[in-house]
Design an enzyme around this catalytic site. Structure first.
Site, PDB file in Angstrom:
ATOM      1  N   ARG A  51      42.777  54.943  65.115  1.00 32.71           N
ATOM      2  CA  ARG A  51      42.735  56.133  65.971  1.00 32.71           C
ATOM      3  C   ARG A  51      42.102  55.847  67.328  1.00 32.71           C
ATOM      4  NH1 ARG A  51      39.377  59.644  61.917  1.00 32.71           N
ATOM      5  NH2 ARG A  51      38.380  57.615  62.027  1.00 32.71           N
ATOM      6  N   HIS A 180      40.690  39.848  46.024  1.00 31.42           N
ATOM      7  CA  HIS A 180      40.474  38.576  46.722  1.00 31.42           C
ATOM      8  C   HIS A 180      39.971  37.470  45.798  1.00 31.42           C
ATOM      9  CE1 HIS A 180      36.412  40.314  47.163  1.00 31.42           C
ATOM     10  NE2 HIS A 180      36.017  39.067  47.139  1.00 31.42           N
ATOM     11  N   LYS A 184      40.950  32.793  45.387  1.00 32.63           N
ATOM     12  CA  LYS A 184      40.001  31.673  45.406  1.00 32.63           C
ATOM     13  C   LYS A 184      40.651  30.432  44.800  1.00 32.63           C
ATOM     14  CE  LYS A 184      35.741  34.258  45.572  1.00 32.63           C
ATOM     15  NZ  LYS A 184      35.159  33.662  46.777  1.00 32.63           N
ATOM     16  N   GLU A 218      24.978  39.063  41.981  1.00 33.91           N
ATOM     17  CA  GLU A 218      24.658  39.174  43.412  1.00 33.91           C
ATOM     18  C   GLU A 218      23.145  39.303  43.564  1.00 33.91           C
ATOM     19  OE1 GLU A 218      27.793  41.709  45.675  1.00 33.91           O
ATOM     20  OE2 GLU A 218      27.419  42.692  43.764  1.00 33.91           O
ATOM     21  N   HIS A 242      37.863  42.591  39.549  1.00 32.32           N
ATOM     22  CA  HIS A 242      37.620  41.145  39.624  1.00 32.32           C
ATOM     23  C   HIS A 242      37.393  40.511  38.245  1.00 32.32           C
ATOM     24  CE1 HIS A 242      37.308  42.091  43.772  1.00 32.32           C
ATOM     25  NE2 HIS A 242      36.072  42.531  43.741  1.00 32.32           N
ATOM     26  N   LYS A 333      23.703  43.688  40.604  1.00 27.85           N
ATOM     27  CA  LYS A 333      23.056  43.552  41.911  1.00 27.85           C
ATOM     28  C   LYS A 333      21.613  43.124  41.672  1.00 27.85           C
ATOM     29  CE  LYS A 333      26.270  45.806  44.360  1.00 27.85           C
ATOM     30  NZ  LYS A 333      27.018  45.081  45.387  1.00 27.85           N
TER      31      LYS A 333
HETATM   32  P1  NAP Z   1      35.807  50.831  58.043  1.00 22.90           P
HETATM   33  O1  NAP Z   1      34.953  49.814  58.694  1.00 22.90           O
HETATM   34  O2  NAP Z   1      35.299  52.213  57.896  1.00 22.90           O
HETATM   35  O3  NAP Z   1      37.178  50.884  58.865  1.00 22.90           O
HETATM   36  C1  NAP Z   1      38.139  51.872  58.658  1.00 22.90           C
HETATM   37  C2  NAP Z   1      39.260  51.673  59.641  1.00 22.90           C
HETATM   38  O4  NAP Z   1      40.211  52.704  59.456  1.00 22.90           O
HETATM   39  C3  NAP Z   1      38.831  51.742  61.094  1.00 22.90           C
HETATM   40  O5  NAP Z   1      39.557  50.788  61.842  1.00 22.90           O
HETATM   41  C4  NAP Z   1      39.247  53.152  61.507  1.00 22.90           C
HETATM   42  O6  NAP Z   1      39.473  53.132  62.883  1.00 22.90           O
HETATM   43  C5  NAP Z   1      40.525  53.304  60.698  1.00 22.90           C
HETATM   44  N1  NAP Z   1      40.885  54.700  60.430  1.00 22.90           N
HETATM   45  C6  NAP Z   1      40.111  55.659  59.866  1.00 22.90           C
HETATM   46  N2  NAP Z   1      40.796  56.827  59.779  1.00 22.90           N
HETATM   47  C7  NAP Z   1      42.020  56.594  60.302  1.00 22.90           C
HETATM   48  C8  NAP Z   1      43.172  57.380  60.492  1.00 22.90           C
HETATM   49  N3  NAP Z   1      43.193  58.676  60.147  1.00 22.90           N
HETATM   50  N4  NAP Z   1      44.251  56.818  61.038  1.00 22.90           N
HETATM   51  C9  NAP Z   1      44.244  55.505  61.420  1.00 22.90           C
HETATM   52  N5  NAP Z   1      43.187  54.699  61.240  1.00 22.90           N
HETATM   53  C10 NAP Z   1      42.084  55.231  60.702  1.00 22.90           C
HETATM   54  O7  NAP Z   1      36.279  50.381  56.593  1.00 22.90           O
HETATM   55  P2  NAP Z   1      36.449  48.890  56.034  1.00 22.90           P
HETATM   56  O8  NAP Z   1      35.155  48.438  55.484  1.00 22.90           O
HETATM   57  O9  NAP Z   1      37.105  48.047  57.061  1.00 22.90           O
HETATM   58  O10 NAP Z   1      37.398  49.126  54.782  1.00 22.90           O
HETATM   59  C11 NAP Z   1      38.772  49.391  54.894  1.00 22.90           C
HETATM   60  C12 NAP Z   1      39.371  49.470  53.494  1.00 22.90           C
HETATM   61  O11 NAP Z   1      39.217  48.228  52.847  1.00 22.90           O
HETATM   62  C13 NAP Z   1      38.690  50.493  52.588  1.00 22.90           C
HETATM   63  O12 NAP Z   1      39.635  51.034  51.702  1.00 22.90           O
HETATM   64  C14 NAP Z   1      37.693  49.657  51.814  1.00 22.90           C
HETATM   65  O13 NAP Z   1      37.377  50.228  50.580  1.00 22.90           O
HETATM   66  C15 NAP Z   1      38.507  48.400  51.634  1.00 22.90           C
HETATM   67  N6  NAP Z   1      37.670  47.215  51.413  1.00 22.90           N
HETATM   68  C16 NAP Z   1      36.741  46.858  52.358  1.00 22.90           C
HETATM   69  C17 NAP Z   1      35.981  45.708  52.148  1.00 22.90           C
HETATM   70  C18 NAP Z   1      34.979  45.259  53.172  1.00 22.90           C
HETATM   71  O14 NAP Z   1      34.387  44.192  52.947  1.00 22.90           O
HETATM   72  N7  NAP Z   1      34.758  45.967  54.249  1.00 22.90           N
HETATM   73  C19 NAP Z   1      36.158  44.946  50.982  1.00 22.90           C
HETATM   74  C20 NAP Z   1      37.122  45.347  50.057  1.00 22.90           C
HETATM   75  C21 NAP Z   1      37.864  46.475  50.298  1.00 22.90           C
HETATM   76  P3  NAP Z   1      39.387  54.435  63.815  1.00 22.90           P
HETATM   77  O15 NAP Z   1      38.110  55.119  63.517  1.00 22.90           O
HETATM   78  O16 NAP Z   1      39.502  53.865  65.179  1.00 22.90           O
HETATM   79  O17 NAP Z   1      40.590  55.234  63.442  1.00 22.90           O
END
Ligand code: NAP
Length: 485
Positions: A51, A180, A184, A218, A242, A333
């Site tokens: 966004r 993921h 590995k 962890e 996992h 954890k």
């Molecule tokens: P995050 O940091 O909160 O990022 C969310 C992203 O989604 C941002 O780029 C946000 O950008 C975008 N977004 C939010 N609402 C939106 C909308 N209505 N339309 C378009 N884009 C939108 O989350 P994250 O940690 O990267 O995680 C993303 C996904 O991966 C989640 O489902 C999470 O559970 C999964 N995940 C994350 C990790 C990790 O290590 N971070 C690991 C495993 C799985 P804007 O605000 O600019 O729209």
């Protein structure tokens, strides 16, 4: 040993959530590394979507910052970073809104021959909306792929709903559910070791295997992501995905061929062969405060929380191969070390000709996922020197980084998985029915915990979880392996 890099076909990868944590920490650095080793072709395009309003130049700048933060300095070169940034583009799209979709369609239409992949690095509540918008805007093609990752539901019902939303717009052969752990190197090596060597497979059954342990430990607590974690817990966050995937790969029958559905059929059979979980086969815990740091309850800001930060399980795979061999699973954890490993402990020889020697622990195959991915075989040999027959246990160690040498020979899980998406190889991705079967196994116990009103057992940080976890193994005459790095 130099690893072979086979370039993939030119592709367009649209990353929804390209400004988020996962994209910056994992997805974009992984793509950079694949470009660095010439696997990602220079004509490939990565289109960020979120966004936030920003220009292509601003997006490139933010990605440059992410590379500087999350790629090893030695792997960064000005020339390669510039080449990578040149592949980047950006479109402002609100998944729930109308703007941006036509612009995205136009960009993709510029390269009709490119493979199209859509990585949904956003909250799962947006998966269905984005999948729908992509098809309505005529952006998807029959060969397009969609990539999603955990959490794939909170329980069986929500996982089914998620699968139904995706399958309304994409065929199962187009859906890539990332775990993921499956990317590995060691996990894939588990399959190579089992099915490409004649040595282990004859012993890989309850006749010769005493027990199997799978540990994902962890050292960190939940501070910083307490709100998310408290709605999830160790069972949902680690076991359902996992750990169950590792269990499946350890216990599955040899597939007839190394093909995505053949492998996933065998994994599914393992989940279906699991005995229903009994409450007496589970231990759950919550870490308590120590002198330096707060407790789980402090970290989630919820003194009444009953969510587990630790779980240990005794599982039984009831089939011809495994009946009688317990599979002990644990994750938590704030434990003594950060490590993920599978330990296959073999039975003792049927008769000992060394009666003067104290009981040995037995042979074990230790498959380490982190840290230092590698495989160790514990064997008993004679202690060198005169003075009688003394036996010692020694590790036959193969740390892949040492054995396979050269930097870059060990790609990160995300690097391999994203390239597999482009190649169209689903072997290391979870199929919808696997995800649902795993929830069907974990759901009843999560429900029981919720309804029973009981509390998780408190455990000290820096240890191995509640003492009761030891009783799970000791009741069978076994011991958990120590949690040491
Ligand atoms: P995050 O940091 O909160 O990022 C969310 C992203 O989604 C941002 O780029 C946000 O950008 C975008 N977004 C939010 N609402 C939106 C909308 N209505 N339309 C378009 N884009 C939108 O989350 P994250 O940690 O990267 O995680 C993303 C996904 O991966 C989640 O489902 C999470 O559970 C999964 N995940 C994350 C990790 C990790 O290590 N971070 C690991 C495993 C799985 P804007 O605000 O600019 O729209």
């Amino acid at each position: 040993m130099v690893s072979t890099v086979i370039p993939v076909q030119p592709f367009d990868l649209v990353i929804f959530g390209a400004t988020g944590d996962l994209a910056h920490r994992k997805i974009l650095p992984s793509l950079y590394r694949r470009l660095s080793v010439h696997q990602m072709p220079q004509e490939a395009r990565i289109i960020g979507a979120a966004r936030s309003k920003m220009s292509r130049a601003e997006f490139r700048k933010s990605v440059q910052g992410a590379l500087e933060e999350f790629v090893e300095p030695g792997d960064l070169s000005k020339e390669r970073v510039e080449a990578f940034l040149a592949t980047l583009d950006y479109v402002t799209i609100d998944a729930a809104g109308d703007g941006g979709w036509a612009q995205l369609a136009r960009k993709l239409d510029e390269k009709p021959d490119h493979i199209r992949a859509f990585y949904l690095s956003v909250a799962p509540s947006l998966f269905g909306t984005i999948a729908g918008r992509l098809t309505e805007a005529g952006i998807t093609t029959p060969s397009s792929r969609i990539v999603v990752e955990k959490p794939l539901g909170q329980d069986l019902a929500s996982a089914r709903a998620l699968n139904a939303q995706l399958s309304r717009h994409f065929g199962e052969h187009q859906i890539y559910r990332i775990d993921h752990y499956l990317g590995k190197e060691t996990v894939q090596n588990l399959m190579a070791i089992r099915f490409a060597n004649a040595l282990f497979e004859p012993l890989w059954n309850s006749r010769y295997v005493e027990h199997v342990q799978i540990t994902v430990a962890e050292t960190v607590g939940v501070a910083g992501r307490g709100a998310y974690y408290d709605g999830s817990g160790a069972m949902r966050d680690m076991v359902q995905n996992h750990i169950m995937q590792l269990l499946c790969l350890t216990a599955m029958e040899p597939p007839a061929k190394f093909d995505p559905d053949a492998v996933r059929d065998e994994k599914l059979k393992v989940i279906r062969a699991l005995d229903p979980l009994m409450i007496s086969d589970t231990v759950r815990g919550q870490y308590r405060a120590n002198g330096k740091d707060g407790s789980y309850l402090d970290h989630v800001g919820n003194p009444a929380s009953r969510t587990e930060s630790f779980v240990a399980i005794r599982a039984h795979v009831s089939n011809w191969r495994w009946a009688g061999t317990p599979f002990y699973l644990r994750t938590g954890k704030k434990l003594a070390a950060r490590l993920s490993e599978i330990v296959v402990t073999f039975k003792h020889p049927p008769h000992t000709i060394f009666p003067q020697v104290e009981a040995q622990k037995g042979n074990a195959l230790i498959i380490r996922l982190q840290p230092d991915e590698g495989i160790t075989m514990r064997v008993t040999i004679k202690e060198p020197g005169p003075g009688g027959m003394r036996l010692v246990e020694v590790p036959l160690d193969m740390t892949f980084a040492d054995a396979l040498g050269e930097e870059g020979a060990m790609p990160e899980a995300y690097e391999r998985l994203i390239m597999d998406v482009i190649r169209g190889d689903q072997t290391l991705f979870m199929r919808g029915d696997e995800v649902e079967a795993a929830w069907a196994w974990t759901d009843p116990i999560i429900q029981f915990w919720k309804e029973s009103g009981s509390r998780p057992l408190a455990y000290d940080s820096g240890g191995a979880g509640p003492i009761e976890a030891y009783k799970l193994t000791s009741a069978d005459g076994h011991l958990w392996r120590e949690i040491v790095a």
